[in-house]
Design a protein around this motif. Structure first.
Motif, PDB file in Angstrom:
ATOM      1  N   ARG A 201       0.826  -1.200   0.000  1.00  0.00           N
ATOM      2  CA  ARG A 201       0.000   0.000   0.000  1.00  0.00           C
ATOM      3  C   ARG A 201       0.866   1.259   0.000  1.00  0.00           C
ATOM      4  O   ARG A 201       1.818   1.361   0.777  1.00  0.00           O
ATOM      5  N   ASP A 202       0.520   2.206  -0.866  1.00  0.00           N
ATOM      6  CA  ASP A 202       1.184   3.499  -0.887  1.00  0.00           C
ATOM      7  C   ASP A 202       0.123   4.574  -1.076  1.00  0.00           C
ATOM      8  O   ASP A 202      -1.080   4.292  -1.101  1.00  0.00           O
ATOM      9  N   GLN A 203       0.567   5.829  -1.214  1.00  0.00           N
ATOM     10  CA  GLN A 203      -0.393   6.926  -1.322  1.00  0.00           C
ATOM     11  C   GLN A 203      -1.279   6.776  -2.548  1.00  0.00           C
ATOM     12  O   GLN A 203      -2.472   7.106  -2.509  1.00  0.00           O
ATOM     13  N   GLN A 204      -0.733   6.266  -3.639  1.00  0.00           N
ATOM     14  CA  GLN A 204      -1.538   6.055  -4.844  1.00  0.00           C
ATOM     15  C   GLN A 204      -2.645   5.045  -4.589  1.00  0.00           C
ATOM     16  O   GLN A 204      -3.792   5.237  -5.002  1.00  0.00           O
ATOM     17  N   TRP A 205      -2.288   3.941  -3.910  1.00  0.00           N
ATOM     18  CA  TRP A 205      -3.304   2.942  -3.544  1.00  0.00           C
ATOM     19  C   TRP A 205      -4.410   3.584  -2.728  1.00  0.00           C
ATOM     20  O   TRP A 205      -5.606   3.377  -3.000  1.00  0.00           O
ATOM     21  N   TYR A 206      -4.026   4.376  -1.736  1.00  0.00           N
ATOM     22  CA  TYR A 206      -5.006   5.008  -0.844  1.00  0.00           C
ATOM     23  C   TYR A 206      -5.922   5.958  -1.618  1.00  0.00           C
ATOM     24  O   TYR A 206      -7.150   5.913  -1.480  1.00  0.00           O
ATOM     25  N   ASP A 207      -5.335   6.809  -2.442  1.00  0.00           N
ATOM     26  CA  ASP A 207      -6.121   7.797  -3.183  1.00  0.00           C
ATOM     27  C   ASP A 207      -7.085   7.129  -4.158  1.00  0.00           C
ATOM     28  O   ASP A 207      -8.243   7.555  -4.304  1.00  0.00           O
ATOM     29  N   GLU A 208      -6.617   6.089  -4.844  1.00  0.00           N
ATOM     30  CA  GLU A 208      -7.478   5.399  -5.801  1.00  0.00           C
ATOM     31  C   GLU A 208      -8.645   4.713  -5.098  1.00  0.00           C
ATOM     32  O   GLU A 208      -9.792   4.795  -5.555  1.00  0.00           O
ATOM     33  N   ARG A 209      -8.373   4.038  -3.986  1.00  0.00           N
ATOM     34  CA  ARG A 209      -9.452   3.339  -3.265  1.00  0.00           C
ATOM     35  C   ARG A 209     -10.422   4.336  -2.653  1.00  0.00           C
ATOM     36  O   ARG A 209     -11.631   4.133  -2.685  1.00  0.00           O
ATOM     37  N   LYS A 210      -9.911   5.413  -2.098  1.00  0.00           N
ATOM     38  CA  LYS A 210     -10.777   6.411  -1.468  1.00  0.00           C
ATOM     39  C   LYS A 210     -11.728   7.022  -2.482  1.00  0.00           C
ATOM     40  O   LYS A 210     -12.911   7.261  -2.184  1.00  0.00           O
ATOM     41  N   TYR A 213     -15.151   5.264  -3.143  1.00  0.00           N
ATOM     42  CA  TYR A 213     -16.168   5.177  -2.106  1.00  0.00           C
ATOM     43  C   TYR A 213     -17.045   6.420  -2.123  1.00  0.00           C
ATOM     44  O   TYR A 213     -16.535   7.542  -2.129  1.00  0.00           O
ATOM     45  N   PRO A 214     -18.377   6.262  -2.118  1.00  0.00           N
ATOM     46  CA  PRO A 214     -19.256   7.432  -2.112  1.00  0.00           C
ATOM     47  C   PRO A 214     -19.119   8.255  -0.843  1.00  0.00           C
ATOM     48  O   PRO A 214     -19.267   9.476  -0.867  1.00  0.00           O
ATOM     49  N   ASP A 215     -18.847   7.593   0.297  1.00  0.00           N
ATOM     50  CA  ASP A 215     -18.642   8.304   1.561  1.00  0.00           C
ATOM     51  C   ASP A 215     -17.160   8.222   1.907  1.00  0.00           C
ATOM     52  O   ASP A 215     -16.704   7.292   2.569  1.00  0.00           O
ATOM     53  N   GLN A 216     -16.408   9.202   1.463  1.00  0.00           N
ATOM     54  CA  GLN A 216     -14.952   9.168   1.643  1.00  0.00           C
ATOM     55  C   GLN A 216     -14.556   9.378   3.099  1.00  0.00           C
ATOM     56  O   GLN A 216     -13.485   8.945   3.520  1.00  0.00           O
ATOM     57  N   ALA A 217     -15.411  10.042   3.872  1.00  0.00           N
ATOM     58  CA  ALA A 217     -15.114  10.241   5.294  1.00  0.00           C
ATOM     59  C   ALA A 217     -15.116   8.907   6.038  1.00  0.00           C
ATOM     60  O   ALA A 217     -14.252   8.653   6.889  1.00  0.00           O
ATOM     61  N   LEU A 218     -16.072   8.041   5.708  1.00  0.00           N
ATOM     62  CA  LEU A 218     -16.116   6.736   6.356  1.00  0.00           C
ATOM     63  C   LEU A 218     -14.997   5.823   5.850  1.00  0.00           C
ATOM     64  O   LEU A 218     -14.494   4.982   6.589  1.00  0.00           O
TER      65      LEU A 218
END
Length: 276
Positions: A201-210, A213-218
């Motif tokens: 996992r890296d920042q790219q993984w995190y940004d793409e997965r986030k 999601y329709p609710d990015q806060a959750l």
């Protein structure tokens, strides 16, 4: 650990990858009687605990390992991980099994047992476990009652307690959160594992997965990077603007005077009174 194989969905049984944070987890399990972990999702903690529970029951005489999950299916899934690891061990490490042996319990000829169950108001009451694991504790409906049911039996045996969970964004001040935030004063050893601990996992993984999601806060609550993110109220339900609160915390200063009033209440003075 060199012999542990675990289920990888879509692949089958594979050797356990000893990621650095799992080494830290294993070390804490070996050194501490009471452990509380806050974590991100899908970082191998349930998998390593299923192997640890199997090891405990295999090599501790007359062990009783209790595993509490948030629901019945989760309890079955936990034991299935332990059973799959058991079946892939070399024969010389497979301690003979006895009855009952089903999706809720593994029994060994030595008298040791692993019992998995959903946490209920009376779960574990009257038992004297040598090890208790409470998985995804912050999502248990009856966590407080479950904890109070098993703790006396654990104390009598000087048994080990492991409480682990992702933080539930809809619960404020839950028992799990109190146990973590009051450690180590309360006797618990605590560890936090954020989303970055998994090697792929890296920042790219995190940004793409986030972004998916329709609710990015959750999504952020399910995959916190640090303790502050994990335990902050979810933006979706926060009464105040979280960005503003973060800015305000950076503008905190020490009081110029601390007073203790006659009734024992303390007051902080940040600026002297000025007439007018």
């Amino acid at each position: 650990l060199p012999y542990v194989r675990v289920i990888e969905p879509g692949t089958g049984m594979v050797e356990l990858e000893e990621w650095p944070h799992l080494d830290s987890a294993i070390s804490t399990l070996g050194d501490s009687r009471m452990v509380v972990w806050a974590k991100s999702r899908q970082i191998g903690i349930t998998t390593i605990l299923s192997a640890f529970v199997l090891h405990h029951a295999s090599f501790t005489p007359n062990a009783l390992a209790l595993v509490f999950s948030k629901g019945e299916r989760d309890a079955w899934e936990f034991l299935s991980k332990s059973r799959a690891t058991y079946e892939s061990l070399p024969p010389e490490l497979q301690q003979p099994l006895s009855q009952p042996d089903n999706r809720e319990q593994m029994t060994f000829e030595s008298g040791s047992r692993i019992i998995t169950m959903p946490s209920t108001e009376a779960a574990g009451r009257g038992l004297n476990p040598t090890l208790v694991v409470i998985d995804e504790a912050d999502f248990h409906e009856y966590l407080d009652a479950c904890y109070n049911s098993v703790k006396p039996g654990l104390d009598d045996n000087n048994g080990q307690l492991v409480v682990t969970s992702t933080v539930n964004p809809y619960r404020i001040g839950s028992l799990f959160q109190q146990l973590y935030q009051n450690a180590p004063v309360n006797g618990f050893s605590k560890l936090f594992f954020g989303w970055r601990v998994r090697p792929n996992r890296d920042q790219q993984w995190y940004d793409e997965r986030k972004a998916q999601y329709p609710d990015q806060a959750l999504f952020q609550k399910e995959h916190p990077e640090n303790e502050e993110e994990a335990f902050a109220p979810a933006r979706a339900i926060a009464a105040f603007d979280m960005d503003v609160l973060t800015q305000m915390k950076q503008d905190v200063r020490e009081p110029i005077e601390k007073l203790t009033l006659g009734n024992g209440v303390q007051a902080n003075i940040y600026q002297q009174f000025q007439e007018g």
